[in-house]
Design an enzyme around this catalytic site. Structure first.
Site, PDB file in Angstrom:
ATOM      1  CB  THR A   2    -125.571  -8.118 -48.003  1.00  0.00           C
ATOM      2  OG1 THR A   2    -124.630  -7.273 -47.363  1.00  0.00           O
ATOM      3  CG2 THR A   2    -124.861  -8.990 -49.019  1.00  0.00           C
ATOM      4  CE  LYS A  27    -127.704  -4.505 -46.033  1.00  0.00           C
ATOM      5  NZ  LYS A  27    -127.243  -4.209 -44.683  1.00  0.00           N
ATOM      6  CD  GLU A  67    -143.100   1.562 -37.976  1.00  0.00           C
ATOM      7  OE1 GLU A  67    -143.184   0.556 -37.249  1.00  0.00           O
ATOM      8  OE2 GLU A  67    -143.107   2.733 -37.538  1.00  0.00           O
ATOM      9  CG  ASN A  80    -131.612  -7.046 -43.478  1.00  0.00           C
ATOM     10  OD1 ASN A  80    -132.817  -6.958 -43.267  1.00  0.00           O
ATOM     11  ND2 ASN A  80    -130.769  -7.478 -42.573  1.00  0.00           N
ATOM     12  CG  ASN A 140    -120.409  10.530 -42.573  1.00  0.00           C
ATOM     13  OD1 ASN A 140    -119.828   9.494 -42.259  1.00  0.00           O
ATOM     14  ND2 ASN A 140    -120.642  10.863 -43.836  1.00  0.00           N
ATOM     15  CE1 TYR A 153    -120.960  -8.181 -40.445  1.00  0.00           C
ATOM     16  CE2 TYR A 153    -120.027 -10.361 -40.159  1.00  0.00           C
ATOM     17  CZ  TYR A 153    -120.731  -9.456 -40.917  1.00  0.00           C
ATOM     18  OH  TYR A 153    -121.193  -9.827 -42.152  1.00  0.00           O
ATOM     19  N   GLY A 174    -120.005  -5.951 -33.068  1.00  0.00           N
ATOM     20  CA  GLY A 174    -120.768  -6.105 -34.309  1.00  0.00           C
ATOM     21  C   GLY A 174    -121.244  -7.531 -34.508  1.00  0.00           C
TER      22      GLY A 174
HETATM   23  P1  NAP Z   1    -121.533   2.504 -46.299  1.00  0.00           P
HETATM   24  O1  NAP Z   1    -122.931   2.797 -46.698  1.00  0.00           O
HETATM   25  O2  NAP Z   1    -120.516   2.323 -47.361  1.00  0.00           O
HETATM   26  O3  NAP Z   1    -121.034   3.666 -45.306  1.00  0.00           O
HETATM   27  C1  NAP Z   1    -119.707   3.716 -44.873  1.00  0.00           C
HETATM   28  C2  NAP Z   1    -119.566   4.822 -43.848  1.00  0.00           C
HETATM   29  O4  NAP Z   1    -118.221   4.757 -43.362  1.00  0.00           O
HETATM   30  C3  NAP Z   1    -119.762   6.221 -44.398  1.00  0.00           C
HETATM   31  O5  NAP Z   1    -120.352   7.027 -43.435  1.00  0.00           O
HETATM   32  C4  NAP Z   1    -118.328   6.671 -44.675  1.00  0.00           C
HETATM   33  O6  NAP Z   1    -118.131   8.056 -44.621  1.00  0.00           O
HETATM   34  C5  NAP Z   1    -117.602   6.034 -43.517  1.00  0.00           C
HETATM   35  N1  NAP Z   1    -116.176   5.889 -43.775  1.00  0.00           N
HETATM   36  C6  NAP Z   1    -115.608   5.044 -44.671  1.00  0.00           C
HETATM   37  N2  NAP Z   1    -114.268   5.179 -44.623  1.00  0.00           N
HETATM   38  C7  NAP Z   1    -113.988   6.108 -43.688  1.00  0.00           C
HETATM   39  C8  NAP Z   1    -112.785   6.680 -43.181  1.00  0.00           C
HETATM   40  N3  NAP Z   1    -111.600   6.294 -43.660  1.00  0.00           N
HETATM   41  N4  NAP Z   1    -112.872   7.601 -42.218  1.00  0.00           N
HETATM   42  C9  NAP Z   1    -114.082   7.982 -41.743  1.00  0.00           C
HETATM   43  N5  NAP Z   1    -115.257   7.481 -42.179  1.00  0.00           N
HETATM   44  C10 NAP Z   1    -115.213   6.556 -43.144  1.00  0.00           C
HETATM   45  O7  NAP Z   1    -121.460   1.170 -45.425  1.00  0.00           O
HETATM   46  P2  NAP Z   1    -122.597   0.516 -44.502  1.00  0.00           P
HETATM   47  O8  NAP Z   1    -123.398  -0.441 -45.286  1.00  0.00           O
HETATM   48  O9  NAP Z   1    -123.322   1.580 -43.776  1.00  0.00           O
HETATM   49  O10 NAP Z   1    -121.714  -0.367 -43.515  1.00  0.00           O
HETATM   50  C11 NAP Z   1    -120.937   0.247 -42.488  1.00  0.00           C
HETATM   51  C12 NAP Z   1    -120.349  -0.824 -41.600  1.00  0.00           C
HETATM   52  O11 NAP Z   1    -121.396  -1.562 -40.994  1.00  0.00           O
HETATM   53  C13 NAP Z   1    -119.530  -1.828 -42.384  1.00  0.00           C
HETATM   54  O12 NAP Z   1    -118.212  -1.798 -41.901  1.00  0.00           O
HETATM   55  C14 NAP Z   1    -120.142  -3.183 -42.099  1.00  0.00           C
HETATM   56  O13 NAP Z   1    -119.169  -4.142 -41.728  1.00  0.00           O
HETATM   57  C15 NAP Z   1    -121.035  -2.926 -40.934  1.00  0.00           C
HETATM   58  N6  NAP Z   1    -122.268  -3.740 -41.009  1.00  0.00           N
HETATM   59  C16 NAP Z   1    -122.565  -4.510 -39.921  1.00  0.00           C
HETATM   60  C17 NAP Z   1    -123.702  -5.257 -39.898  1.00  0.00           C
HETATM   61  C18 NAP Z   1    -123.983  -6.114 -38.712  1.00  0.00           C
HETATM   62  O14 NAP Z   1    -124.975  -6.862 -38.732  1.00  0.00           O
HETATM   63  N7  NAP Z   1    -123.178  -6.061 -37.676  1.00  0.00           N
HETATM   64  C19 NAP Z   1    -124.608  -5.236 -40.974  1.00  0.00           C
HETATM   65  C20 NAP Z   1    -124.268  -4.458 -42.063  1.00  0.00           C
HETATM   66  C21 NAP Z   1    -123.112  -3.707 -42.060  1.00  0.00           C
HETATM   67  P3  NAP Z   1    -118.327   8.984 -45.925  1.00  0.00           P
HETATM   68  O15 NAP Z   1    -119.795   9.274 -46.017  1.00  0.00           O
HETATM   69  O16 NAP Z   1    -117.517  10.183 -45.603  1.00  0.00           O
HETATM   70  O17 NAP Z   1    -117.802   8.220 -47.086  1.00  0.00           O
END
Ligand code: NAP
Length: 530
Positions: free
Chosen positions: A308, A312, A328, A337, A405, A481, A502
């Protein structure tokens, strides 16, 4: 079999009765021993009576410990003062089953004589066994092996114990090497969040015992699991020399739900395997060094890992550098992951189950096959790692994807990575939108891949979709989640959307990992995520 000792701290005489109740709880939870930690109590004038009651009324066999400040405890008296407290308890009507004596105390001739004289004075059948111990909260003791050799060669030492604060997850491997080389009953464990592996998997290497705390206690050492975690979650009593090891690699990982979910499935499937937190510092160098040592350790039996944040992308690079295989999705997304290690050949490969789980969850809600989303328009909110995985998965299945975004440039970059590239259903279509386009009424599905709504995240009370956007009949999927009912999930549910939480995606990506490791897909319903 490795014993479980529950540490209970007793600071004052008036806390003896509650401490006995805590020991009863520890027994009910499955502990084999109670360690009475009397560091502060030992400095009080009326300590002897209180300690005698602890030993007499204990529902479990006891270890008596006076841990000095120098070794991470709270006792600030001299070695002779500690020795006198221990000696009085040893000579009492109910001696402890074990007495923990620091190796440094035994090097003090007078203190050592006091302890040994007390032990010699007890009838053999009642005589406590001596645990000779060495602790270093600052890191690995310089003379670790020499100190242990000395303990092993001392005929008075029944159990040799070393504990130190792990600076990296690799310290655990040295604890295992010490256990594998033992010349008598031995405890070798690492403290701190990076030492949890040793506290559980020491059992695989024949550790004499491991320490635990009660559910609602701080514990006497950081990183100490609870008795119930050791007994129920990690099924410590069933750990064997052959137990396969899996874990979650990330930074931080202490809040990961992976150990709860995967260990429950391993138990349900009757597998001799355990899943542990494996915290690895955030740099590529830390990742590369730690993962290589974990994989190459000849006896650990690491068979796979969830990987994680922030590793990744590091996993893809690592697997490529070692000549392993990528699925792929990992290759296309540039992030993975899941690490799979062949038990025989030790060959490695990486997969991206986030993408597959995301697309399966979405397709199920849309009533479509996960490999065919042609004719559907999907808005992906966010441009981070999860957004990238889902944008590829949706576009690869033929959906028309729009990335929206906060930082527009990142959305543009993400779209450019995939737009026009060949996919399963023809050239992928990934465009970019702005905040206003969320309300266009043209999307069949929205996916929140931002951190909005996440507990302890940047905006736990916010939703990425404005209140005036019509959601009736639209699929709204949240990837966040924790909590399961995010502001977006609540908003979308109340406005007639078909909602995917989630948690559903999290459990699905974990189930896919379990299938990749074991060949069996576990029942998702049985996963207790919280
Ligand atoms: P990441 O790479 O850090 O990306 C975060 C994203 O959120 C970016 O697009 C960022 O925008 C945006 N963001 C953060 N704060 C914000 C705000 N205040 N207003 C608007 N946009 C905001 O994180 P990630 O790894 O992609 O993870 C994203 C989410 O997915 C996490 O919350 C995590 O809990 C969830 N997740 C779920 C699973 C699952 O299996 N369900 C697995 C992994 C992750 P900017 O580009 O502008 O900074």
């Amino acid at each position: 079999m490795t014993l479980v000792a529950c540490s209970v701290t007793v600071d004052r005489p008036d806390l003896v009765s509650p401490a006995i109740e805590r020991a009863m709880q520890a027994k009910a939870d499955g502990a084999d021993l109670v360690e009475w930690r009397v560091d502060l109590l030992a400095m009080l004038p009326d300590a002897a009576g209180a300690i005698a009651r602890l030993l007499r009324d204990s529902p479990l066999p006891t270890i008596l410990t006076v841990r000095s400040e120098a070794e991470g405890g709270a006792f600030d008296g001299s070695p002779i003062e500690a020795a006198r407290v221990l000696a009085e308890a040893i000579a009492g009507a109910t001696p402890p089953r074990f007495v923990d004596v620091e190796a440094s105390l035994l090097r003090d001739r007078r203190a050592s004589d006091v302890v040994h004289a007390a032990l010699a004075g007890v009838e053999e059948s009642q005589r406590p066994s001596l645990v000779t111990s060495l602790h270093d909260v600052g890191g690995r003791p310089t003379a670790l092996w020499t100190e242990l050799e000395r303990m092993w060669s001392d005929p008075a030492c029944h159990v040799a114990k070393v504990a130190w604060t792990a600076r990296t997850v690799r310290d655990n491997l040295e604890a295992f090497d010490l256990l594998a080389s033992r010349q008598g009953p031995t405890i070798a464990l690492c403290m701190g969040e990076q030492g949890v592996l040793s506290r559980v998997m020491g059992a695989k290497f024949g550790a004499f015992l491991t320490f635990a705390r009660l559910d609602d206690e701080e514990g006497t050492a950081p990183g100490q699991p609870t008795v119930r975690e050791l007994v129920d979650r990690y099924r410590l009593k069933g750990v064997t020399h052959h137990t396969r090891v899996y874990g979650v690699v990330g930074w931080p990982v202490s809040h990961s739900r992976g150990p709860i979910v995967h260990n429950a499935w391993f138990g349900e499937l009757g597998l001799d395997a355990r899943y542990l937190p494996l915290p690895v510092g955030p740099t590529w160098e830390s990742f590369k060094a730690s993962l290589a040592e974990l994989i190459d350790h000849p006896m650990l039996g690491l068979s796979g890992a969830s990987v994680t944040l922030p590793h990744k992308e590091h996993l893809v690079r690592f697997v490529q550098e070692r000549g392993g295989a990528l699925d792929e999705a990992s290759f296309a997304i540039g992030a993975a992951n899941t690490l799979i290690i062949d038990p025989q050949s030790r060959a490695i490969r990486a997969c991206n189950t986030d993408a597959l789980a995301g697309i399966e969850s979405l397709a199920e809600a849309l009533g479509r096959a996960s490999d065919d989303l042609r004719g559907l328009r999907v808005a992906i909110l966010g441009a981070g790692g999860v957004a990238r995985a889902l944008a590829w998965a949706c576009a690869n299945a033929g959906a028309d994807v729009v990335v929206i975004n906060r930082t527009h440039a990142r959305a543009v970059e993400l779209a450019a990575a995939f737009d026009g590239r060949p996919g399963e259903r023809g050239p992928m279509r990934v465009g970019v939108g702005d905040a206003a386009s969320i309300g266009c009424g043209c999307f069949h599905a929205f996916i929140n891949a931002t951190s909005l709504g996440m507990k302890d995240g940047p905006a736990p009370d916010e939703s990425p979709i404005p209140d005036d956007v019509a959601l009736d009949g639209v699929v709204v999927m949240d990837t966040v989640y924790v909590p399961e009912r995010t502001p977006l999930v609540q908003q979308a549910t109340s406005r007639g959307a078909r909602v995917v939480t989630g948690t559903g995606m999290f459990v699905r990506q974990a189930a896919l990992q379990c299938e990749l490791w074991t060949g069996t897909r576990p029942s998702m319903i049985s996963a207790q995520v919280s």
